[in-house]
Design a protein around this motif. Structure first.
Motif, mmCIF file in Angstrom:
data_model
loop_
_atom_site.group_PDB
_atom_site.id
_atom_site.type_symbol
_atom_site.label_atom_id
_atom_site.label_comp_id
_atom_site.label_asym_id
_atom_site.label_seq_id
_atom_site.Cartn_x
_atom_site.Cartn_y
_atom_site.Cartn_z
ATOM 1 N N CYS A 150 18.131 -3.510 -7.152
ATOM 2 C CA CYS A 150 17.094 -4.444 -6.697
ATOM 3 C C CYS A 150 16.026 -3.635 -5.946
ATOM 4 O O CYS A 150 14.771 -3.704 -6.000
ATOM 5 N N VAL A 151 16.562 -2.798 -5.050
ATOM 6 C CA VAL A 151 15.729 -2.168 -4.154
ATOM 7 C C VAL A 151 14.805 -1.039 -4.901
ATOM 8 O O VAL A 151 13.877 -0.929 -4.664
ATOM 9 N N VAL A 154 11.958 -3.087 -6.273
ATOM 10 C CA VAL A 154 10.812 -3.198 -4.907
ATOM 11 C C VAL A 154 9.979 -2.190 -4.638
ATOM 12 O O VAL A 154 8.983 -2.320 -4.483
ATOM 13 N N VAL A 155 10.682 -0.981 -4.552
ATOM 14 C CA VAL A 155 10.270 0.241 -4.134
ATOM 15 C C VAL A 155 9.050 0.586 -5.162
ATOM 16 O O VAL A 155 7.939 1.031 -4.789
ATOM 17 N N THR A 158 5.953 -1.914 -4.852
ATOM 18 C CA THR A 158 5.150 -1.758 -3.515
ATOM 19 C C THR A 158 4.404 -0.580 -3.496
ATOM 20 O O THR A 158 3.480 -0.324 -3.468
ATOM 21 N N VAL A 184 7.292 -2.797 3.528
ATOM 22 C CA VAL A 184 8.426 -3.174 2.734
ATOM 23 C C VAL A 184 8.805 -1.805 2.027
ATOM 24 O O VAL A 184 9.863 -1.454 1.684
ATOM 25 N N HIS A 185 7.917 -0.949 1.325
ATOM 26 C CA HIS A 185 8.027 0.295 1.081
ATOM 27 C C HIS A 185 8.943 1.008 1.840
ATOM 28 O O HIS A 185 9.823 1.674 1.398
ATOM 29 N N CYS A 188 12.519 -0.112 1.920
ATOM 30 C CA CYS A 188 12.973 0.192 0.734
ATOM 31 C C CYS A 188 13.521 1.700 0.877
ATOM 32 O O CYS A 188 14.667 2.022 0.471
ATOM 33 N N ILE A 192 17.322 3.244 0.510
ATOM 34 C CA ILE A 192 17.549 4.154 -0.577
ATOM 35 C C ILE A 192 18.180 5.322 0.089
ATOM 36 O O ILE A 192 19.443 5.907 -0.538
#
Length: 217
Positions: A150-151, A154-155, A158, A184-185, A188, A192
């Protein structure tokens, strides 16, 4: 006595055959191993070049040491970042499609429940979590792998919104605005990095898992 003695070799042979079967069982198929290492290389390239890009316009009151960055300067870092981005996106997409098509994600990552996560987390913290069968993921592993997928999605989203904020304005709006997408980036990226640290530590604690990701068994 004779009966017991005679049956022992046959039982032992049968057991030996079973043990051999387990020892040679493929834990990580070839496509998983190849995509795993491509993802690892692409992610490290993205993180290191991303730190150089961050240093050019930091969000917080600190900068990353240049020894751990890639690109040398903003322009060079962007080139590395975009190259790694395409590698990560294409390989990651192939991994997701193959994992769903083969049913690997369903078999490996489901089912999962809060109770099982709490129980396995307690076992892990007290070093009582079993790793006898590497083909079966415990609840903590399932949660980490589901979370990092999921991360990763999203990364990428973004990253795309920062790369083409005008053309992909609808994507930027999902995160609020351009500055919000940057934050947000960054979050993430931090998640990671935390995952990578935990992943490497677990591989060192359970060396046979690293061996399985290299030779499959």
């Amino acid at each position: 006595m004779t009966s017991a003695t005679t049956s022992a070799p046959s039982t032992l042979a049968a057991t030996g055959g079973a043990v051999t079967g387990v020892a040679t069982k493929v834990v990580q198929p070839a496509w998983v191993r190849v995509m795993h290492w491509i993802n690892a290389i692409a992610m490290i390239m993205m993180i290191m070049s991303g730190w150089q890009i961050y240093n050019a316009s930091p969000l917080f009151d600190f900068r990353f040491d240049r020894s751990f960055t890639l690109g040398g300067w903003l322009g060079g870092a962007l080139l590395w970042h975009f190259a790694a981005m395409w590698l990560l996106m294409l390989n990651g997409l192939a991994y997701l499609v193959t994992g769903l098509a083969t049913g690997r994600f369903r078999r490996k990552l489901l089912p999962i429940s809060p109770a099982s996560v709490v129980a396995d987390l307690k076992s892990a913290l007290t070093f009582k979590l079993a790793h006898d069968d590497l083909t079966v993921y415990n609840a903590v592993q399932k949660l980490l792998y589901l979370g990092i997928i999921c991360v990763g999605i999203v990364v990428v989203l973004t990253g795309l919104s920062m790369w083409k904020p005008v053309q992909l304005h609808w994507l930027v709006s999902l995160f609020g605005d351009y500055p919000a997408a940057r934050y947000v980036h960054f979050v993430c990226m931090a998640l990671i990095c935390a995952f990578l640290v935990i992943h490497i530590l677990l591989a060192l604690l359970v060396p046979k898992s690293l061996r399985a990701m290299i030779i499959g068994r």
